[in-house]
Structure formats: structure tokens, C-alpha cells
Design a protein around this motif. Structure first.
Motif, PDB file in Angstrom:
ATOM      1  N   ASN A   1       0.800  -1.225   0.000  1.00 46.95           N
ATOM      2  CA  ASN A   1       0.000   0.000   0.000  1.00 46.95           C
ATOM      3  C   ASN A   1       0.834   1.277   0.000  1.00 46.95           C
ATOM      4  O   ASN A   1       0.393   2.308  -0.502  1.00 46.95           O
ATOM      5  CB  ASN A   1      -0.962   0.001   1.192  1.00 46.95           C
ATOM      6  N   ALA A   2       2.003   1.199   0.566  1.00 49.91           N
ATOM      7  CA  ALA A   2       2.863   2.389   0.570  1.00 49.91           C
ATOM      8  C   ALA A   2       3.805   2.332  -0.626  1.00 49.91           C
ATOM      9  O   ALA A   2       4.640   1.433  -0.716  1.00 49.91           O
ATOM     10  CB  ALA A   2       3.649   2.454   1.882  1.00 49.91           C
ATOM     11  N   ARG A   3       3.614   3.261  -1.527  1.00 52.18           N
ATOM     12  CA  ARG A   3       4.465   3.270  -2.731  1.00 52.18           C
ATOM     13  C   ARG A   3       4.907   4.699  -2.994  1.00 52.18           C
ATOM     14  O   ARG A   3       4.649   5.271  -4.053  1.00 52.18           O
ATOM     15  CB  ARG A   3       3.669   2.762  -3.937  1.00 52.18           C
ATOM     16  N   PRO A   4       5.571   5.280  -2.018  1.00 55.54           N
ATOM     17  CA  PRO A   4       5.788   6.727  -2.080  1.00 55.54           C
ATOM     18  C   PRO A   4       6.664   7.170  -3.249  1.00 55.54           C
ATOM     19  O   PRO A   4       6.541   8.297  -3.711  1.00 55.54           O
ATOM     20  CB  PRO A   4       6.465   7.032  -0.742  1.00 55.54           C
ATOM     21  N   HIS A   5       7.531   6.283  -3.730  1.00 61.67           N
ATOM     22  CA  HIS A   5       8.459   6.739  -4.764  1.00 61.67           C
ATOM     23  C   HIS A   5       8.311   5.948  -6.048  1.00 61.67           C
ATOM     24  O   HIS A   5       9.286   5.675  -6.745  1.00 61.67           O
ATOM     25  CB  HIS A   5       9.878   6.720  -4.210  1.00 61.67           C
ATOM     26  N   LEU A   6       7.058   5.655  -6.353  1.00 69.10           N
ATOM     27  CA  LEU A   6       6.763   4.907  -7.573  1.00 69.10           C
ATOM     28  C   LEU A   6       7.317   5.605  -8.814  1.00 69.10           C
ATOM     29  O   LEU A   6       7.846   4.961  -9.720  1.00 69.10           O
ATOM     30  CB  LEU A   6       5.235   4.763  -7.693  1.00 69.10           C
ATOM     31  N   LEU A   7       7.218   6.934  -8.863  1.00 63.97           N
ATOM     32  CA  LEU A   7       7.684   7.644 -10.057  1.00 63.97           C
ATOM     33  C   LEU A   7       9.191   7.505 -10.226  1.00 63.97           C
ATOM     34  O   LEU A   7       9.696   7.489 -11.349  1.00 63.97           O
ATOM     35  CB  LEU A   7       7.312   9.135  -9.985  1.00 63.97           C
ATOM     36  N   ILE A   8       9.901   7.452  -9.118  1.00 66.28           N
ATOM     37  CA  ILE A   8      11.358   7.329  -9.193  1.00 66.28           C
ATOM     38  C   ILE A   8      11.778   5.886  -9.446  1.00 66.28           C
ATOM     39  O   ILE A   8      12.608   5.604 -10.309  1.00 66.28           O
ATOM     40  CB  ILE A   8      12.025   7.807  -7.872  1.00 66.28           C
TER      41      ILE A   8
ATOM     42  N   ALA B   1      10.241  -1.691  -7.189  1.00 68.08           N
ATOM     43  CA  ALA B   1      10.586  -1.462  -5.789  1.00 68.08           C
ATOM     44  C   ALA B   1       9.496  -1.966  -4.844  1.00 68.08           C
ATOM     45  O   ALA B   1       9.723  -2.098  -3.643  1.00 68.08           O
ATOM     46  CB  ALA B   1      10.814   0.035  -5.556  1.00 68.08           C
ATOM     47  N   TYR B   2       8.338  -2.248  -5.394  1.00 68.59           N
ATOM     48  CA  TYR B   2       7.203  -2.568  -4.521  1.00 68.59           C
ATOM     49  C   TYR B   2       6.606  -3.949  -4.766  1.00 68.59           C
ATOM     50  O   TYR B   2       5.710  -4.371  -4.048  1.00 68.59           O
ATOM     51  CB  TYR B   2       6.124  -1.486  -4.671  1.00 68.59           C
ATOM     52  N   THR B   3       7.082  -4.620  -5.772  1.00 68.79           N
ATOM     53  CA  THR B   3       6.571  -5.971  -6.053  1.00 68.79           C
ATOM     54  C   THR B   3       7.593  -6.719  -6.903  1.00 68.79           C
ATOM     55  O   THR B   3       8.135  -6.150  -7.857  1.00 68.79           O
ATOM     56  CB  THR B   3       5.227  -5.922  -6.813  1.00 68.79           C
ATOM     57  N   SER B   4       7.849  -7.952  -6.545  1.00 65.98           N
ATOM     58  CA  SER B   4       8.741  -8.733  -7.405  1.00 65.98           C
ATOM     59  C   SER B   4       7.946  -9.488  -8.467  1.00 65.98           C
ATOM     60  O   SER B   4       8.443  -9.742  -9.555  1.00 65.98           O
ATOM     61  CB  SER B   4       9.580  -9.709  -6.579  1.00 65.98           C
TER      62      SER B   4
END
Lengths: 237, 237, 237, 237, 237, 237
Positions: A186-193, A198-201
Motif C-alpha cells: 500500500n505504501a508506494r511513495p516513490h513509484l515515479l522514481i 521497488a514494490y513488487t517482485s
């Protein structure tokens, strides 16, 4: 469902539609169980549903768009937002030349942020000529109407919503195993970067296990209803 | 506060910053009490705040961008998103040539949706080279930290948040009367089609009356803190 | 002086200007005593002066442009001339849509040679729709009227003229030491090939020591007068 | 003189030139006695003269460019400066691919102001890769060396200089009557706004009557000498 | 023959042509005996022939275009098809502005495939505004009428047809030795992938030895006749 | 057959293809019995056939392209050739980034002439990186191998070949009545000027009545064989 409309020129001539629908999909990883073309299937399914109720001219889908956040997975293809905008501008020229002055972009990929700018700038030049469908509100209502267990933040990619729609319109496109592919991030603060990696393999963020054909049908039904208001906005004088 | 940095070449040479900040504002109606340049002031104020704490190279602002939804009001100027993207690409070329490989776009205008695509596509080519600041989460936190009375949906344009920042950094830019200009319009389902004019005659949506300089300072302070994480994301190996 | 106009939409609506002014600055080295933004300050100062006398719509400045000849110094940012042209074209579209058919580009950077082509091509399509101000003649007259000690060839960059204008409108932007930064380099035969670095190590070519606020005011006053003729050219039938 | 080089691929292979010359002409009115292609003839004549002395690769001319100020006369064709820039960029790609890293733009049309930006931006990316020839200084020296009666301001278009070069290299291109076509119009303050038509009805500004083949030869000879310094600048390490 | 028209503005004004001819050549290897500019000479020769019979406005040639398949030989210069299209679009704008609504692209280089798309898209917007001449049929008829020994497949490049036209209009452009440069390479299945170099070391594919001035004149004469039908198509109501 | 590949990211990762296939279709009238999307179906059918035999990465189709010659019929949508080229360039960037250096454009629409320029220019920059399939020779051979009654000139549009392929892969896309829709129009000298409408009222030129599923399968089988040589050309060192 046909992913690409099989209409003939005679169909369009006879139907005399006032508005065209342009499905905009993508070609990006959706985990190991959903096709790279999932967003195109979703957009086409929506367009198909609308065409069953409204007098619209369904265009063939744009099949690749802005998927840079998925570049870490094999098979993902991205176009520049400038290129996709150019495609849409050319489509508008062709439509206008044949007397069709309204266009609804049917978006199957939430990552095409620029589409809001495309629509707003088109309407600044030619008022009430373009819409983007479904809006965020339309999606929320569809989730509610279909009683999904997840919201659009939690169930972001290759999850309950997309599995439900695939189950409803293209179950053969879904590979076994999706039921055990749920992934919470749920926390994906830097998705754009950082992109999705970074949030799912697996490529999934959401709850594919909760998807059902019934929900898919209900989602599509809800969207058919929601579209009525877009149509009214575009065509009322 | 200087809306445009007064740094000299010697400053940049001595400071050797690793990252540049590009304020992206707009030139669009903000009602009769706030300047057309409000978003540029906001972006510049944020950049200014960051520069007081971090070793960054503040670029001059992009002063016009995508404001098509405000076209109904005199003075609004819009650029195509393709043009603004071209400006950003050129800036990156100049930065890269002088050894500055990181760029934070400091966005003062929420309507530049395409900036997310600009950032994602830049990072797909050159990982961790660009960010968009503040993110939606950064803004939410800033509102909380500064104890604003409104959220970002209700207080969308020329409201509590923008008045607060102007009060803090450029009070002279604010005209008398903003205190009685509150306007509520929470349902804006067809903003992309109709533009702002369908939901406000004054141009305001939000609660300017609630704005204070203290809140403005707190917002900026919160954002200074939030930026630290962006910086870490961009510069960690 | 505000580097960026603080006008509101109501101001523009009330004033009903026939012509817009677009300051075009740059972000390029001006030695160690003048800001990188000097040309933007100059263009804004001129626009500000004109707005005090004529009924014009001052646009926010373009803050970066073609500064490739200064690339050797840290901080210089350059845009392609094609990008800056695209910005100007978009601005014209927005102005035209709101009934403002005339544009004066207020140039603070002599190195934007292409602006002459932008203006000529605009006027070939829409006669008498655009001008470039100040012209070379306008600058010469301003130097004479203000009794500058230097001419525009000798005092090319970060010299008497620019220091004078900064002294007049933004003295705080000037760093101590400019008085001893004079540099003479009258022969610059291969500036296009070698850039400025071949002719100055400090970045200055000219006589900053001769700059005074009085001269700055006189220069701006002279330009206000000269602009009258441009206005007449653009608006006479 | 051939307006377009008749070299074969074998010539280029054998000669192994380090530098290419790209004549840039125009197609614009030159009064009733000089061809629309005059600037192309001039650029080609210069390139031809250089090729007789230096080991250069003469490219075929760009035959149309920015002539918007002459749009009032039949036959004038203008390209956008952005288009001409694109042509030059493509030429550079082809040259680079075959190991020729230097390009001199041989300009026969003073109105292509943007070429200075093209050259400066090319050199910012690849130092010492491009020049613009003749420079203003080179032209002045050529006028002096050839003892022309006019300077470049007075003799601006279809005058002594252009007639002299045509007399020298393409006398058949000159129609009878040019001797009585002198036209004086030294004050042209609003050329960018009004175009040439405000200052001349014939299309001439200058003294064609003073042109002679001897002067033309002397001009070309002077330019051959001047080019040596450009070559040295581009090729010295 | 002049490779570039020597017409004056007065000529165009007096003639009042309805249609313009734009020769599109190339700058690509044509073996060791024919100039790199051969296609430009061919296009100009055709335009010249047409101008002797029809009331047309001959434009100066585009001298470089898409020659990527010849990149293996020194001297070949290629433009992107997008760049050449931009040039043509700009030319159309200038022509339209002076009341000339018809354009015939006179193609001297068969490798510019995209010209068919340029013409078709122009006619979709403005019916009967553009043609591409000679068509494949026109060339076939010209070969027959002139009794060439080869067809267009066998005699593809620098062969009988091109030598014949050069002999007819620019014999000085032809170097001794072409008579023994025949090269046969009828199977070229992967020309798009490999370029010309896979099928010829000299750069020739065809029978230059069979070229004669008489054939060249007959070819040009045949094309003059064929053009009549294009003209009729463009100008009949 | 799926008109859009249902492959997942895992498929591409496991297969490790060296080459991608990009089907390029169109959306243009094909008479009243064949869908507007016929060319996309044809391109997809070919890609599908190739994927069954070779280790390739099938991309989703480009579904609209240059169909300006069909603009007279409702439903036809055209993109500029410059736009389609931009799409292909972006695809190449994505492929290259994931280590796939070869691309075969699978063309279902003969009217995209510019694709030959796209391929040649790609190969000039990166040798042996792109092909266009089927070539004219490949199509001829396929017609022969499948014993079609018509050749590619006579059977140009919506005829024996296209009906045969539809019968083979998507018989449901074909409407009753095609058997009596044959139309002969062998002379089409001014197709580029007049478009298809000058030569057919139904939109058909060819012999749809002769189409059979068996022929369709044989055509696709022949093309599978022909592709082997393209693959060899692209991948041999």
C-alpha cells in the motif's frame, strides 16, 4: 469479445454515430498470470459494453502507451506520451473530416496521466469535443456497484479488478495460479522514481484472488451506466 | 523571496550541487484576489525553502504550462504538454553536460498531469535521475502538519493552501477581499470536459478565508522535511 | 519590480489590452557579480516600464533560452531554439483565443537570433501581429539617450548597460566587486565556434564599472518612448 | 560554375576531406533583374571558390529557407527555421557516420538569423564542429578588399554585392535593366513587422548599378582568404 | 539546363501559374562515373522539360533526401523522411499563401517511398492538390517510348536511364568509363536490410553502357506528354 | 487466433527471443463485407503463423496507419506517416533497452509506403536491425504457392488474398455477400491524386469470390517459409 472491432465501413455509414470511442490500452507486465495486453483487453471490454447500449463508433485500440514504470519486466513496451498524443491528434483529424466531432478516450491504463491534459487541451480549442472515460469517480462507483473487496489504491495492478474483467470477457487470457498471486504494497511513495519493481517482485499489487466473472460483469455494467453522463455532457447544447 | 533565483555562476561553481530543482508554475486565473502567477510563486517558494536546507541548484521557473481548464478566464495562458516536456528535456541536456545528473521538478500546478509521465520515462532511461515534488502524499502530509482545515479535494484552487503560502512568502501579491471568496464545489465530475467554469464563476474552489501566513510557513516546513526522502531515493546507490 | 507579473485575471479583464508583452530572458553566466538571471531581469524591467505607460498585458517571462555560447560556465542552461519557438507559438494560440492579436517579444538576451525569424514568420501569416523589442536601433538610441560610455559591441555582456539596469531596478541582485570587473575584448571573430570562453575568463565583456542607476533609469525611459513606434506599427490599420 | 556539385562518390573517397561545406541559399524575390535563387547562387559561388583552394566536401545547397520578409512578392518560398534546422541536423548525422566531423554552413542569405543558434548549439555539444561562413566581419572585409562603393546596410538586397557576384560567376542569370534599379532605403526600423515591402516597391535595396564582375571576383577571393581562419579554428586541437 | 531555376519574381507574377513543380532529387552515390547529384539533375531535367510546354512554376530542387540504402559509399547524405515531409509542408504553405493551390512533386529518386504517403495525405485534406510525377507507369511508358533496352527493375541505379538523361541534358556531368560499368544484379531480395552494398561493389545496378543522349531526349519527351494527364487530374473540376 | 497477443511477461522472459515482430495494420474500408480492421487481422495472422515456428516476440499491432486513399468511406481513420514512424521509433527504444536488437515489421497494409524508408534508415544507423515483411517478392511467392487466381495488381484490395486469409483465421469477420463483390479496375493511374473512390464504388478492387480458407492457409504457410531468409539476414554475423 473482439479485441479489435470487426465493424465494416457499411456499419459506420448506416449507424451514423455522433461519437467515437478510442480504447487506449498498454503493453506492460501484469505478473505471470495476466497478459501484457491486459489494459488493452480492459479498454476494449469497456468499449464493447458501451457499444451494446449507445450509438457509438468503436475505434481499434491503441495497444501500447506509457508503461515506463514497468520497464523492469521483460516484454513491457513504452511509447512517449508525446507520441501517443500525436496518434490521438491524427485520429481527431480523421474523425472531424467525416463529421464525427466527439471522442471518448476509453482508458484501460491508469498510468497514462497525460491523457487528462490531452482532453483538457482539446476541449479548450473545441468545447465539449472529448472526454476521458472512466474517470476516477466512475471507477470507484464501479468497484462499489460490483462489490469489490478492494479499493483502487490497494488493488492497483493485476488484481481483483483486472482479473474480474478478464474473467468476464476473456477468461482464456488468464493463466492458472493467479489465485495465489495476491500481493500487498500500500505504501508506494516513490513509484515515479523507482518504478513498480521497488514494490513488487511478481509485478502484482492487489488481490487477484478476489476476482470473479460476476464482479467483472457488474463492473462493466456500472461503467455502461456511468458513461451516459459523459455522453450527455458532450452532446447537450 | 525571489521568484527567480539571483544566484551567479560563481555560486553554482562553488556549491557543486548534485541535484537541480526546476520550479514549474503556471499562468492561470486564481480568482480576482490571487495573481495569475500563483502557481509559479508556490513552486518558487517551495524551491526556496529547499535551497535553504539542501545543497541544490535552483533553476528559474517555467512560468506557463497546461492550464486549459482555466481558459474561460482572461489572462490564462496554456502551453501544450508536449512543449513543456521539450523544455524539460532541454534542461536535462544542459544539466547533464555540466555533470548534474539529478533533477527534481517542483510542481506548483496540479493540472500538469503529464509530469508524472515525464518523470517515469526519464527514470526508465536513466534510473533515479528525476523526481516530481511534492507528491500527493507530500501535499497531504503538509496539510496535516500545518493543520489546514481543508483537504486537497475541497480546497482545490485559490483556496486555503495557496493563500497560506502567499501570505507566508508574498503577502503583497494577495488582494483584499480574498477572505470572502470561499466557494464550495466538491462534485466536479466533468472537469476535464467543461473546465473550471462549470463549477465556479469566481475561479475559486476552496476556502481562501482560512489561509494564514503561519499555515503557509508550516506547509513549507513540512515540505522541506518530505523532500529529504526524495533526495535519498535519487542519490543512494 | 516584480520579475513576474502579479496581475490577476480581473486586471486583464478590466484593462482589455490589445497587445501582450512576452519577456524573454535567459539563464546564463554573467560573471561572478551579476545573476544568471540577468537577462530575465532586464526583459522584465523593460516590460514593467512599458506597462506603466501603455495598456499592455504583461506575460510572465520565458526564463531560459539559447545560451550555448556560455556553456563553459557552471549554471548556464540552454534550450533549443526550436523549443523556445514552440513556447512562443503556444502563447500566441492562447492569446488569440482570448482576442489578443498582437504580441511584442521583449528580448533581454541578444543571443536569441532566431527570434527575428519567429517574428517575421508570424507576420507573414498574420500581418502586423508580432514585434521584437528592443530592436538594435532602439538599444542604440537608449545608450545614447542615457549617455552610456560604451557602445553595444564593446559592452557586450555583463557590462555597463546591464549593470545600469540592475542598479535601477534590482540593485540587490548585484554583488560587490563588479566595479573592478571590466574586461575588454573587442575582437571576437569566432564567437560562434568558440563561445565566450575564448574571449573572457570572468564571463564579462564590457565595462560594468561604468554602470549607474541613473543610466539604467534613462535607458528604460528611452525604451518606453521607442516602444510607441512599435505599437503604432502593430495597431495602425 | 555548377550550382550543384558534380562530384562523384569516388571523388569524396579519394579526397578524404575533413570538413564539409553546406551552402544555404534561399528562394526569394530579388527584384525583376535578379533570380529568386540569387542567394543560392551566392552561397554556391562561395563554396566553389573555397573548394578550389581547400580540401573540402561541397554538399548540394539548401535551396529554400527563411524568406518571410519577402512574402509580398510572387515566387518567394519560405521554410520554417525549425525545418531548416532539422535538415542541417540530418546532414550532420550523415557526415558523422562517414567520419566527417566538421561542417561549415555557407550562408548566402542574411535573413537566416537562426543559423547562429544552430551553430552555437552544435558547438556546445561537439566543440569546434561547426561554423557559419561568411561572418559579418568576413563580409565587411570582402567589401573593403573588393572596393565596393556601398556598405552592407545600404546595399542590403539585390544590390552591388549580389550583382557583382552574379556578374562574376553567372552573368547569364542577370537580366538587363539592373543598372537602373538602384533604390535607397537606409531607414528600415520595422522590417521585422512590415517586411521588405514597406521599404521598396521593386524589391531592391541597394546599388545594383555599381556591381561588376571584377568586384565579384575580388569578393570571392577575399572570402577564400577569410575562410582559412575558420578552418584553423575548427581543426586545431 | 539550369539545375536551379533562374526565374525572377517578375516572371512568376507575369506567368500566373496555377501549379508548382518541386523537383526532389537526392545526394547519393551513383558509381564512379555519375555525380552524387544525379537524381537532382534528373528531377530538374524533367521539370525543365515540363516548363517548356506547360505554364508551371518551377521551384528549386530539394537536393538531399532518403538515401540510406547508399550509406556505404562516401559522400551519400540522407535526410529523414520526416524532415523531407516537413520541407514539403512548408512549401505548400508558401504556395497556398500566394494563391497557387496545386503542386507536382517531380521525383528523381525512386527510394523516396514516403512521397506517396505525402501526396495521398495532402489530397485527403485538400482534394486534387498534389501529384507525384513520374508515376511508375509514366516511367515505364517513357522507357518504351524511348526504346530503352532495359526495364526499371534491371536498370535500377546509375544505368541506362540515368546515363541517357545526363547525356541529354548535362553530358559534362558524366565521367569517362561509364560505358564499361554495367552490372547485373536482378535478385535483390534484402535490399531494405542490407542496402545496395550487398548487390554491387561499384554502386551501379543496370546498363550505363546502353545510355545515349537520344534516348534521354525521348524519355524526357515522353514524360512531357504523360504529365498532361496529371495536370488534367489536378485542375479539372 | 488472437488479434492481440496474450503472452505474459513470464513468457517473454522464458523464451528469450532475439527478434520482435510488430504487426502494422490499418483501419480502412474494405467494402461492405470485410472489416475495417482487415489489414490488422492479416498482419496479426502472419505474426501468429511466424510465432508458431520461430522464437519471436510478437508485439501487439499498430491498428491505424496511412489510409488516406480510403478517406471517402465512413470509418476510415488515418495517421500521418510521421506519427506511425514515431511509434516505431519508441518501440525500438523499448526493445533495445531489454536487449532485443532486431525488429520485423509485419505489414498488413500495402499503402504504408514510408515503412521502407523507416527500415532503411534504421539499418543505416544500426546495421541489420530491422526488416519489412512480407516483401513484394514474398507476397508474390505466397500467391503462387497458394495457387491464387489473381496477381497483386488485379487483386489489390478486399479481394481474393484478403478474403482467403480471413477465411483461414477469422471466418466470422467476413460478412455474407462477399462472393458477389468482385470488381475489376486494373488501370488506376491516378490513385495518389484521386484515391480509391475513382476506381471503385464498393471499395473492392479484386476478386473476393475466389477466396478460400485453403488458400489462406497456404498463403500463411508460404510466408512462414519466406520469413526464414529474413531471419537469417538479420541474425547472421
Amino acid at each position: 469479445m473482439d479485441l479489435i472491432t470487426l465493424a465494416t465501413t457499411a456499419d459506420i455509414r448506416d449507424r451514423r454515430p455522433e461519437i467515437a470511442l478510442l480504447p487506449v490500452g498498454s503493453f506492460e507486465q501484469h505478473g505471470r498470470h495476466l497478459p501484457l495486453a491486459t489494459d488493452t483487453i480492459v479498454a476494449s471490454a469497456i468499449a464493447d459494453g458501451l457499444a451494446a447500449v449507445y450509438n457509438v463508433f468503436v475505434l481499434p485500440p491503441i495497444t501500447m502507451s506509457c508503461s515506463h514504470e514497468h520497464a523492469a519486466w521483460p516484454g513491457t513496451i513504452s511509447l512517449s506520451h508525446r507520441t501517443v498524443s500525436a496518434v490521438i491528434e491524427d485520429v481527431v483529424v480523421s474523425l472531424t473530416a467525416q463529421g464525427i466531432g466527439k471522442l471518448a478516450i476509453i482508458s484501460g491504463h491508469g498510468g497514462n496521466y497525460f491523457l487528462s491534459n490531452v482532453v483538457q487541451s482539446a476541449n479548450a480549442v473545441t468545447p465539449k469535443s472529448m472526454t476521458l472515460f472512466p474517470s476516477r469517480d466512475d471507477w470507484r462507483k464501479a468497484r462499489e456497484d460490483a462489490e469489490l473487496e478492494t479499493d483502487d489504491h490497494e488493488d492497483m495492478h493485476a488484481g481483483e479488478l483486472e482479473v474480474s474483467i478478464l474473467q468476464a470477457v476473456a477468461p482464456g487470457a488468464l493463466r492458472d495460479g493467479f489465485e495465489s498471486a495476491d500481493h500487498r504494497s500500500n505504501a508506494r511513495p516513490h513509484l515515479l522514481i523507482e518504478g513498480m519493481a521497488a514494490y513488487t517482485s511478481s509485478g502484482v499489487i492487489g488481490r487477484p484472488s478476489a476476482g470473479t466473472a460476476e464482479k467483472g460483469k457488474a463492473i462493466l455494467g456500472s461503467l455502461v451506466t456511468s458513461f451516459g453522463e459523459h455522453l450527455r455532457q458532450l452532446t447537450e447544447s
